[in-house]
Each structure stands twice: as C-alpha cells, then as structure tokens.
Design a protein around this motif. Structure first.
Motif, PDB file in Angstrom:
ATOM      1  N   ASP A  17      65.800  57.320  48.500  1.00  0.00           N
ATOM      2  CA  ASP A  17      67.257  57.219  48.497  1.00  0.00           C
ATOM      3  C   ASP A  17      67.804  58.013  49.683  1.00  0.00           C
ATOM      4  O   ASP A  17      68.117  59.185  49.566  1.00  0.00           O
ATOM      5  CB  ASP A  17      67.819  57.762  47.186  1.00  0.00           C
ATOM      6  CG  ASP A  17      69.338  57.751  47.131  1.00  0.00           C
ATOM      7  OD1 ASP A  17      69.889  58.468  46.283  1.00  0.00           O
ATOM      8  OD2 ASP A  17      69.977  57.045  47.940  1.00  0.00           O
ATOM      9  N   ALA A  19      70.648  57.521  51.155  1.00  0.00           N
ATOM     10  CA  ALA A  19      72.103  57.704  51.052  1.00  0.00           C
ATOM     11  C   ALA A  19      72.437  58.998  50.305  1.00  0.00           C
ATOM     12  O   ALA A  19      73.382  59.700  50.670  1.00  0.00           O
ATOM     13  CB  ALA A  19      72.735  56.508  50.353  1.00  0.00           C
ATOM     14  N   ARG A  20      71.695  59.303  49.267  1.00  0.00           N
ATOM     15  CA  ARG A  20      71.891  60.529  48.466  1.00  0.00           C
ATOM     16  C   ARG A  20      73.356  60.820  48.169  1.00  0.00           C
ATOM     17  O   ARG A  20      73.794  61.968  48.264  1.00  0.00           O
ATOM     18  CB  ARG A  20      71.265  61.726  49.161  1.00  0.00           C
ATOM     19  CG  ARG A  20      69.772  61.714  49.127  1.00  0.00           C
ATOM     20  CD  ARG A  20      69.214  63.076  49.544  1.00  0.00           C
ATOM     21  NE  ARG A  20      67.896  62.891  50.078  1.00  0.00           N
ATOM     22  CZ  ARG A  20      67.611  62.843  51.378  1.00  0.00           C
ATOM     23  NH1 ARG A  20      68.539  63.013  52.271  1.00  0.00           N
ATOM     24  NH2 ARG A  20      66.386  62.646  51.775  1.00  0.00           N
ATOM     25  N   GLY A  21      74.132  59.785  47.888  1.00  0.00           N
ATOM     26  CA  GLY A  21      75.530  59.986  47.510  1.00  0.00           C
ATOM     27  C   GLY A  21      76.470  60.292  48.657  1.00  0.00           C
ATOM     28  O   GLY A  21      77.626  60.633  48.441  1.00  0.00           O
ATOM     29  N   ARG A  22      75.996  60.199  49.899  1.00  0.00           N
ATOM     30  CA  ARG A  22      76.874  60.466  51.041  1.00  0.00           C
ATOM     31  C   ARG A  22      77.932  59.368  51.143  1.00  0.00           C
ATOM     32  O   ARG A  22      77.643  58.202  50.918  1.00  0.00           O
ATOM     33  CB  ARG A  22      76.065  60.493  52.340  1.00  0.00           C
ATOM     34  CG  ARG A  22      75.144  61.675  52.467  1.00  0.00           C
ATOM     35  CD  ARG A  22      74.460  61.633  53.858  1.00  0.00           C
ATOM     36  NE  ARG A  22      73.536  62.721  53.992  1.00  0.00           N
ATOM     37  CZ  ARG A  22      72.219  62.611  53.839  1.00  0.00           C
ATOM     38  NH1 ARG A  22      71.679  61.448  53.555  1.00  0.00           N
ATOM     39  NH2 ARG A  22      71.432  63.661  53.985  1.00  0.00           N
ATOM     40  N   PRO A  23      79.153  59.734  51.528  1.00  0.00           N
ATOM     41  CA  PRO A  23      80.210  58.718  51.644  1.00  0.00           C
ATOM     42  C   PRO A  23      80.003  57.769  52.833  1.00  0.00           C
ATOM     43  O   PRO A  23      80.440  56.628  52.796  1.00  0.00           O
ATOM     44  CB  PRO A  23      81.488  59.537  51.815  1.00  0.00           C
ATOM     45  CG  PRO A  23      81.024  60.860  52.336  1.00  0.00           C
ATOM     46  CD  PRO A  23      79.646  61.077  51.786  1.00  0.00           C
ATOM     47  N   THR A  29      69.677  54.714  56.359  1.00  0.00           N
ATOM     48  CA  THR A  29      70.085  53.741  55.343  1.00  0.00           C
ATOM     49  C   THR A  29      70.096  52.324  55.896  1.00  0.00           C
ATOM     50  O   THR A  29      70.174  51.362  55.127  1.00  0.00           O
ATOM     51  CB  THR A  29      71.479  54.073  54.778  1.00  0.00           C
ATOM     52  OG1 THR A  29      72.448  54.042  55.826  1.00  0.00           O
ATOM     53  CG2 THR A  29      71.491  55.435  54.103  1.00  0.00           C
ATOM     54  N   LYS A 156      65.811  65.074  46.385  1.00  0.00           N
ATOM     55  CA  LYS A 156      65.356  63.879  45.700  1.00  0.00           C
ATOM     56  C   LYS A 156      64.416  63.110  46.610  1.00  0.00           C
ATOM     57  O   LYS A 156      64.348  63.340  47.785  1.00  0.00           O
ATOM     58  CB  LYS A 156      66.527  62.950  45.348  1.00  0.00           C
ATOM     59  CG  LYS A 156      67.565  63.597  44.479  1.00  0.00           C
ATOM     60  CD  LYS A 156      68.597  62.690  43.888  1.00  0.00           C
ATOM     61  CE  LYS A 156      69.060  61.479  44.565  1.00  0.00           C
ATOM     62  NZ  LYS A 156      70.120  60.775  43.911  1.00  0.00           N
TER      63      LYS A 156
END
Length: 157
Positions: A17, A19-23, A29, A156
């Motif tokens: 993952d 992206a790991r929650g990045r906006p 990615t 993660k």
C-alpha cells in the motif's frame, strides 16, 4: 477492452500500500501493483518485492521496460536493504548502477531481492537481483542515505 492480466501473486505475497492514506498520490502509486513477502530471517526470502509484468510496463519490443526494472530495483534496494538492516524509515537513493541481463515478458512474475553489503552510520550499500524463476534479469548496486533521526517511517506493508 483491457489487456491486463490478473496479478495472481504466489502464496505469502501481500499487496504493498504505497498510498498509505496520503491525500495526494506519489510516484510509487502510479507504477503498478507491487507485492512483498517476508520470510525467515537470514534466508534468501527474508524480503522479496515482486510484480506481475503487465503490457503497460513493457517497451515496444515487448520486454519489461528498463525504467520499470530500475524502479523495482530501487525499491528493493531501499525497502529491502532497509528491512535487512533493521531500519524502518525512508532511505533516499544516493547512487545506483544497473546491468540488464535478460528480458521479462507480459505475464512473468518478477521477484527482487537485496543483499546487504555494508552499513555505515550514514550509508547503506546493497546488491539487488531481479529474477524470473531462477533466471536473473537484472543486477544492480545501490547506495542509500541513512538519515539522522526517525525520518519518515514504514509502518505497513
């Protein structure tokens, strides 16, 4: 009609993952799905990063594009080398060299492994190999900077 084939990773591989929650997306990615497997410490499978070659990753001759091979090798050197050294933070690449040994084709499962050569207070030296089965397709040598402090951590897969 999409020509993408299923990644179908072998047992034990998990999707990374990036992206790991990045906006906002980062380069990682955009390059395609990558998978990681962590094996027993001290084995050749302690850290393995892998991709399934898709058509959009290939050059006009039908082989895995050299730029994609270099991207995977760079991540193997920093993520894998860092993992082998017990470092859980972002390691920027300082220098890399590449030797393209053989092509990979659409549908091939490409695995990357790092060999930790040396670690100093500020630098990490690794050799990297990309393989399809037992066939080596790329050999690389990498030097990464070990930043002082905690830096950006990896929490993660």
């Amino acid at each position: 009609m999409s020509s993408e084939i299923p990644d179908d990773p072998p047992e034990g591989f998990k999707l990374v993952d990036f992206a790991r929650g990045r906006p906002e997306p980062t380069f990682n990615t955009h390059v395609g799905n990558m998978y990681v497997k962590r094996g027993e410490k001290g084995t050749r499978d302690e850290f393995v990063l892998a991709i399934r070659v898709q058509q959009n990753m290939c050059n006009p001759a039908g082989g895995l594009h050299g730029g994609m091979m270099m991207t995977v090798a760079d991540l193997v050197g920093t993520m894998g080398g860092g993992y082998l050294a017990g470092l859980r933070k972002f390691l920027p690449t300082v220098s890399m060299t590449f030797d393209f040994v053989a092509p990979a084709r659409v549908g091939d499962w490409v695995e990357g492994r790092a060999e930790l050569i040396r670690q100093t207070r500020t630098l990490l030296f690794t050799n990297i190999y990309l393989t399809v089965g037992e066939q080596k397709i790329l050999r690389a040598s990498s030097i990464a900077k070990i930043s002082s402090g905690d830096g950006t951590g990896y929490t993660k897969t």
